[in-house]
Design a protein around this motif. Sequence first.
Motif, PDB file in Angstrom:
ATOM      1  N   ARG B  22     -28.147  36.975 106.946  1.00 34.73           N
ATOM      2  CA  ARG B  22     -27.653  35.597 106.996  1.00 34.73           C
ATOM      3  C   ARG B  22     -26.866  35.258 105.716  1.00 34.73           C
ATOM      4  O   ARG B  22     -25.763  34.718 105.767  1.00 34.73           O
ATOM      5  CB  ARG B  22     -28.846  34.639 107.160  1.00 34.73           C
ATOM      6  N   VAL B  23     -27.452  35.635 104.576  1.00 37.60           N
ATOM      7  CA  VAL B  23     -26.798  35.323 103.297  1.00 37.60           C
ATOM      8  C   VAL B  23     -25.483  36.080 103.160  1.00 37.60           C
ATOM      9  O   VAL B  23     -24.472  35.518 102.727  1.00 37.60           O
ATOM     10  CB  VAL B  23     -27.744  35.638 102.119  1.00 37.60           C
ATOM     11  N   THR B  24     -25.508  37.355 103.552  1.00 40.31           N
ATOM     12  CA  THR B  24     -24.280  38.159 103.454  1.00 40.31           C
ATOM     13  C   THR B  24     -23.168  37.510 104.283  1.00 40.31           C
ATOM     14  O   THR B  24     -22.033  37.353 103.815  1.00 40.31           O
ATOM     15  CB  THR B  24     -24.552  39.602 103.946  1.00 40.31           C
ATOM     16  N   LEU B  26     -22.902  34.399 105.296  1.00 42.31           N
ATOM     17  CA  LEU B  26     -22.504  33.112 104.704  1.00 42.31           C
ATOM     18  C   LEU B  26     -21.556  33.311 103.517  1.00 42.31           C
ATOM     19  O   LEU B  26     -20.562  32.612 103.365  1.00 42.31           O
ATOM     20  CB  LEU B  26     -23.742  32.374 104.196  1.00 42.31           C
ATOM     21  N   MET B  27     -21.910  34.295 102.685  1.00 47.37           N
ATOM     22  CA  MET B  27     -21.093  34.570 101.490  1.00 47.37           C
ATOM     23  C   MET B  27     -19.700  35.053 101.882  1.00 47.37           C
ATOM     24  O   MET B  27     -18.693  34.613 101.313  1.00 47.37           O
ATOM     25  CB  MET B  27     -21.770  35.617 100.594  1.00 47.37           C
ATOM     26  N   ILE B  28     -19.644  35.947 102.858  1.00 52.66           N
ATOM     27  CA  ILE B  28     -18.334  36.482 103.284  1.00 52.66           C
ATOM     28  C   ILE B  28     -17.471  35.351 103.849  1.00 52.66           C
ATOM     29  O   ILE B  28     -16.287  35.223 103.523  1.00 52.66           O
ATOM     30  CB  ILE B  28     -18.525  37.630 104.309  1.00 52.66           C
ATOM     31  N   LYS B  30     -17.676  32.119 103.247  1.00 49.31           N
ATOM     32  CA  LYS B  30     -17.273  31.192 102.187  1.00 49.31           C
ATOM     33  C   LYS B  30     -16.176  31.813 101.312  1.00 49.31           C
ATOM     34  O   LYS B  30     -15.233  31.144 100.882  1.00 49.31           O
ATOM     35  CB  LYS B  30     -18.501  30.852 101.340  1.00 49.31           C
ATOM     36  N   ASN B  31     -16.330  33.113 101.036  1.00 49.69           N
ATOM     37  CA  ASN B  31     -15.375  33.841 100.213  1.00 49.69           C
ATOM     38  C   ASN B  31     -13.991  33.838 100.871  1.00 49.69           C
ATOM     39  O   ASN B  31     -12.973  33.604 100.214  1.00 49.69           O
ATOM     40  CB  ASN B  31     -15.882  35.271 100.041  1.00 49.69           C
ATOM     41  N   ASN B  32     -13.974  34.064 102.194  1.00 44.61           N
ATOM     42  CA  ASN B  32     -12.698  34.101 102.915  1.00 44.61           C
ATOM     43  C   ASN B  32     -12.038  32.722 102.943  1.00 44.61           C
ATOM     44  O   ASN B  32     -10.830  32.611 102.745  1.00 44.61           O
ATOM     45  CB  ASN B  32     -12.916  34.608 104.348  1.00 44.61           C
ATOM     46  N   LYS B  34     -12.324  30.427 100.839  1.00 44.50           N
ATOM     47  CA  LYS B  34     -11.887  30.128  99.471  1.00 44.50           C
ATOM     48  C   LYS B  34     -10.534  30.783  99.181  1.00 44.50           C
ATOM     49  O   LYS B  34      -9.668  30.203  98.541  1.00 44.50           O
ATOM     50  CB  LYS B  34     -12.932  30.669  98.496  1.00 44.50           C
ATOM     51  N   ALA B  35     -10.377  32.005  99.705  1.00 51.56           N
ATOM     52  CA  ALA B  35      -9.116  32.739  99.498  1.00 51.56           C
ATOM     53  C   ALA B  35      -7.963  31.973 100.131  1.00 51.56           C
ATOM     54  O   ALA B  35      -6.876  31.865  99.564  1.00 51.56           O
ATOM     55  CB  ALA B  35      -9.229  34.131 100.101  1.00 51.56           C
ATOM     56  N   ARG B  37      -7.874  28.686 100.793  1.00 51.97           N
ATOM     57  CA  ARG B  37      -7.685  27.437 100.034  1.00 51.97           C
ATOM     58  C   ARG B  37      -6.914  27.696  98.746  1.00 51.97           C
ATOM     59  O   ARG B  37      -6.097  26.930  98.316  1.00 51.97           O
ATOM     60  CB  ARG B  37      -9.047  26.814  99.710  1.00 51.97           C
ATOM     61  N   GLN B 326      -6.398  33.701  89.642  1.00 51.28           N
ATOM     62  CA  GLN B 326      -7.799  34.042  89.868  1.00 51.28           C
ATOM     63  C   GLN B 326      -8.710  33.019  89.203  1.00 51.28           C
ATOM     64  O   GLN B 326      -8.373  32.473  88.161  1.00 51.28           O
ATOM     65  CB  GLN B 326      -8.113  35.414  89.258  1.00 51.28           C
ATOM     66  N   PHE B 327      -9.850  32.832  89.792  1.00 48.90           N
ATOM     67  CA  PHE B 327     -10.842  31.951  89.198  1.00 48.90           C
ATOM     68  C   PHE B 327     -11.523  32.677  88.039  1.00 48.90           C
ATOM     69  O   PHE B 327     -11.934  33.818  88.170  1.00 48.90           O
ATOM     70  CB  PHE B 327     -11.921  31.600  90.227  1.00 48.90           C
TER      71      PHE B 327
END
Lengths: 162, 386
Positions: B22-24, B26-28, B30-32, B34-35, B37, B326-327
């Motif tokens: 689930r966490v993996t 969610l992270m993927i 959110k990461n996508n 963000k890219a 945005r 990059q952040f």
Amino acid sequence: MNESLYTEEYIIEIVKKYSDMLVRISFFYMKIRSDAEDVVQDVFLKLIENPRKFESYEHEKAWLIRTTINLCKDRLKLYWFRKRTRLNDDHSYTTPEKSEVISTIMELPLKYRSIVLLFYYEGYSISEISKILHLKESTVGSQLHRARKMLKIKLEEGIVDE
Amino acid sequence: MNRDILKSAIDEIKAGEEFKKRVTNLMIEKNNSKAIRKKSFKGLITAAAFFIMFGAIMFSKKYITNLQYKIEGSSIKNGINSMFIYDGRLFYTDYKNVLYNFDSASGKSKKQSKIDITNRVQVFHYKGCIYYSSGSAIYEKSIKDGALRKLLTGENLGVSAVGEDRLYYSIGYKDKLGGFSEFEYHIYELSTKKDRVLFKRSHNMWYIMDVKGDVVIADAYMPIVENDIVVGDDAGTYIIELNLGAYKKISSMRALQGCLAQGKFYCINNSAQLCSISLEDGKITQIQLPYMDKKGYMVDSITIQGDTLYAGVHFDSESKHNKEGQFVYDEESYAISIDLKTGKKSILKKASSRIYKLCTDGKILYAYESGFPYNEKGNINVIKLK
């Protein structure tokens, strides 16, 4: 990890590598499995929200540990959390024989629990723990000493000799 | 109960496989998002960055007045454990127990000698000599000619402070588990070689912060033990008046480091904030410093010379975009001076990492900053004061 936005491989790896350790730390604060996992989920999402440059594996691990502890403390301070009906501590992780050991650690004052875990389980030295938790080495040493003493009394035997 | 039993009990606490999945995911996800945005809002972020920088400049203008410094640097390989000034020159010991002298003109360090000292323990400087313990002996070593004198021998000795012709030291006593649980504190008069007990053997721990004349200020931890169980403590800041042979608690606030000046004890408290405690009535005042409203604000080091207090402060700056879009997460540190009479504050130096040690003779401020992220490869900044 030097990329600002992470690759899928990195995300899969970091969850695989650290989630057990972080859930362990969080569990000793939150005492309930679902709460512990909620905190760890937030830690990982925080990493995505504010990508960081880690120069080494140790730095990455230390950041995750510190963030987990901070989030646990924040969560425990929340009004709704303090006021809600507390369930019994969750021991579904472990067998009844071992749950006594877990319960004993959980009875330690909050500030001692992470130190015990980092020292005895994760194998960090006093000096490393002081850097992770932003405490004086002497404070970590004395808290560890007191925690050990309390554990010894509660379990009727000493845990380790050094 | 031993470490293995403890480990095997804790071992069973693990994250569930479902949780990991689930966490993996969610992270993927959110990461996508963000890219995407990041590409859309790059222009907006540039404008925001401009306004943030503009704001920072305006904010700094409020404090930066008459900058009076010059910066030089020196690479430190093994950290700095203790530093002091003698005869106009900076000396320091590193975590490999080597004493160096530092040339502020060239920014280079010269190895002076290796010291037989308990690992990662500080040396104390007093009138041209350093004092330290090897555990089984306390030594006095002349900085000028290296002459070494053994002052005391014993077991588990530790130097707590040196000043006003007195050396304060502790004797540690191990319990059955091998840890130090009891301590006795002594005073050794350097000129007369007289030794006397300051505090008899007990569970109490005293950390001497500063010594001025017959006044010693200390952070103390005094456990309240009932039936061999610690049930509480009477910890806080204490004042020891040697001429009266008495001590009293002036505050429950604990101090990490501090200095006595103008009838007050200026210290970094347990929350890493700069405070003063009045020696008269114990009143605590939090010292207002630039940037203290920032997230993660901490005071890492202080020192006082005359009427000026110098502090090394640190805070988490906001994540921002670099040139590649990059952040990057960043932290900021500053060396700040405060005139204790007028309250005037000046920013002396923006450091690239955290300032863990400060030392000054009133002419030059030496600020040791660690490597970033924390490591022992740091730098000494030489800040010339007016």
